[in-house]
Design a protein around this motif. Structure first.
Motif, mmCIF file in Angstrom:
data_model
loop_
_atom_site.group_PDB
_atom_site.id
_atom_site.type_symbol
_atom_site.label_atom_id
_atom_site.label_comp_id
_atom_site.label_asym_id
_atom_site.label_seq_id
_atom_site.Cartn_x
_atom_site.Cartn_y
_atom_site.Cartn_z
ATOM 1 N N UNK A 58 -4.724 -8.914 -2.177
ATOM 2 C CA UNK A 58 -4.886 -9.115 -1.568
ATOM 3 C C UNK A 58 -3.623 -9.244 -0.555
ATOM 4 N N UNK A 59 -2.543 -9.519 -0.806
ATOM 5 C CA UNK A 59 -0.957 -9.310 0.433
ATOM 6 C C UNK A 59 -0.819 -8.259 0.621
ATOM 7 N N UNK A 60 -1.510 -6.517 -0.090
ATOM 8 C CA UNK A 60 -1.314 -5.675 -0.506
ATOM 9 C C UNK A 60 -0.609 -5.123 1.139
ATOM 10 N N UNK A 61 0.753 -4.203 1.455
ATOM 11 C CA UNK A 61 0.591 -4.051 2.845
ATOM 12 C C UNK A 61 0.608 -1.920 2.554
ATOM 13 N N UNK A 62 0.206 -1.118 3.753
ATOM 14 C CA UNK A 62 0.706 0.251 3.736
ATOM 15 C C UNK A 62 2.365 0.430 2.902
ATOM 16 N N UNK A 63 3.212 0.059 3.842
ATOM 17 C CA UNK A 63 4.719 0.411 2.724
ATOM 18 C C UNK A 63 4.836 0.001 1.259
ATOM 19 N N UNK A 64 3.864 -1.271 0.745
ATOM 20 C CA UNK A 64 4.110 -1.245 -0.555
ATOM 21 C C UNK A 64 3.567 -0.104 -1.274
ATOM 22 N N UNK A 65 2.392 0.482 -0.266
ATOM 23 C CA UNK A 65 2.030 1.690 -1.949
ATOM 24 C C UNK A 65 2.574 2.531 -1.160
#
Length: 133
Positions: A58-65
């Motif tokens: 739910x808190x995922x961000x593009x930079x984490x991907x």
């Protein structure tokens, strides 16, 4: 390369998150709930672990991907093949696999399939054979 360059706007990221969470929160029949619970118990998964994973999605961000790119590259570089399926079928194709491991042992079902059998192929690629039946 795709993961390394992953860049989406907030709307697209929300769509990815909704799609992922919808797979995690799919309505289940009582039979499916039992099967999921058994699988989680056999794997040692706790509710808290699953909830933490859900919160991370739910808190995922593009930079984490994008940060996952080195791990994805390393896994793809192994040319590994993992197969879970019918014990007899996998055994009859054992020359495809460099190593055979059992994830866990379980009672055979009515069709004689043993759940939890895993096979690894670290030496060969493109072994497109249906070993599920």
């Amino acid at each position: 390369e795709y993961v390394e360059q992953f860049d989406v706007d907030e709307r697209e990221m929300t769509k990815y998150i909704i799609g992922t969470v919808s797979n995690m929160d799919t309505p289940l029949s009582p039979c499916d709930k039992g099967a999921r619970s058994l699988s989680a118990w056999m794997a040692g998964l706790r509710y808290e672990t699953l909830q933490k994973e859900r919160e991370q999605v739910l808190g995922a961000q593009p930079e984490q991907i994008r940060a996952l790119a080195p791990a994805v590259r390393a896994i793809l570089g192994e040319h590994a093949l993992c197969v879970v399926g019918n014990d007899g079928k996998i055994e009859s194709e054992k020359e495809l696999f460099g190593e055979v491991k059992n994830l866990f042992h379980c009672v055979k079902n009515a069709h004689g399939n043993k759940y939890g059998k895993i096979k690894w192929n670290k030496n060969k690629t493109n072994t497109n054979r249906d070993l599920s039946r």
